[in-house]
Design a protein around this motif. Structure first.
Motif, PDB file in Angstrom:
ATOM      1  N   ASN A  32     -22.427 -43.660  22.561  1.00  0.00           N
ATOM      2  CA  ASN A  32     -23.479 -44.016  21.865  1.00  0.00           C
ATOM      3  C   ASN A  32     -23.862 -45.407  22.366  1.00  0.00           C
ATOM      4  N   VAL A  34     -26.377 -47.622  21.551  1.00  0.00           N
ATOM      5  CA  VAL A  34     -26.752 -48.313  20.701  1.00  0.00           C
ATOM      6  C   VAL A  34     -25.674 -49.238  20.060  1.00  0.00           C
ATOM      7  N   ILE A  35     -24.278 -48.436  20.086  1.00  0.00           N
ATOM      8  CA  ILE A  35     -23.070 -49.126  19.510  1.00  0.00           C
ATOM      9  C   ILE A  35     -22.711 -50.045  20.638  1.00  0.00           C
ATOM     10  N   SER A  38     -24.850 -53.220  20.827  1.00  0.00           N
ATOM     11  CA  SER A  38     -24.651 -54.200  19.913  1.00  0.00           C
ATOM     12  C   SER A  38     -23.330 -55.130  19.816  1.00  0.00           C
ATOM     13  N   TYR A 101     -28.531 -41.545  17.926  1.00  0.00           N
ATOM     14  CA  TYR A 101     -27.780 -42.803  18.283  1.00  0.00           C
ATOM     15  C   TYR A 101     -27.953 -43.736  17.219  1.00  0.00           C
ATOM     16  N   TYR A 105     -25.081 -45.194  14.569  1.00  0.00           N
ATOM     17  CA  TYR A 105     -24.940 -46.478  14.530  1.00  0.00           C
ATOM     18  C   TYR A 105     -24.846 -46.723  12.874  1.00  0.00           C
ATOM     19  N   ARG A 106     -25.882 -45.991  12.085  1.00  0.00           N
ATOM     20  CA  ARG A 106     -26.077 -46.461  10.543  1.00  0.00           C
ATOM     21  C   ARG A 106     -24.616 -46.028   9.926  1.00  0.00           C
TER      22      ARG A 106
END
Length: 177
Positions: A32, A34-35, A38, A101, A105-106
């Motif tokens: 992922n 986005v992870i 971040s 993605y 993440y959520r």
């Protein structure tokens, strides 16, 4: 274009190129992105490295050296350009391609909140915990804004240090006889 604007623009675009490259490489690896984007452990050193390079380039090119305010200005411009373009790219990706993605993440954030339920309830009470849990179910825009804010925070914390250590002393003015 002014050197104080030109160099941070150049280095922030180079840093964005590497982030985009990393973003799609992570997708190819089946992870992922986005992870991983971040992750402050990855983004922090990368942001700091290109910030350092932009301040160093200014110091090396400018015949009068580097003053603290110049390094600080370069750092803030670099950080803002990087964060805005990074957020824009994430928004375009979320809008045009894949939101899976962001959903993952959520889910990860909600799992972390639920795992620390007892500690969070002790700290903020049941109502505070429920509000915090609802905040974990945030929109893509809020996630992207949070990631951009993290990058700005890194830049604001690192910029003064780099500016302080990279500055040059004021040139000596000749003494009048």
């Amino acid at each position: 274009m002014n050197l104080i604007v030109k160099l941070p623009l150049k280095f922030s675009l180079i840093a964005i190129f590497f982030v985009v490259l990393m973003f799609f490489l992570i997708i190819l690896l089946g992870k992922n992105p986005v992870i991983y984007t971040s992750n402050i452990i990855f983004m922090g050193p990368m942001l700091a490295a290109f910030l350092f390079l932009s301040v160093k380039a200014f110091r090396d090119i400018n015949p009068e050296g580097l003053r603290f305010w110049q390094g600080f200005s370069i750092g803030l411009i670099y950080t803002l350009i990087f964060s805005i373009v990074f957020a824009l790219l994430l928004w375009i990706y979320a809008s045009a391609f894949d939101q899976v993605y962001f959903d993952e993440y959520r889910t990860m954030i909600l799992e972390k909140i639920k795992a620390g339920k007892d500690m969070l309830i002790d700290q903020m009470g049941e109502e505070g915990y429920q509000e915090y849990l609802k905040s974990g179910e945030s929109s893509n825009g809020r996630i992207i804004g949070s990631l951009a804010f993290n990058n700005i925070l890194i830049g604001i914390l690192v910029t003064p240090l780099i500016s302080l250590f990279m500055r040059t002393s004021e040139p000596q003015k000749p003494k009048s006889v």
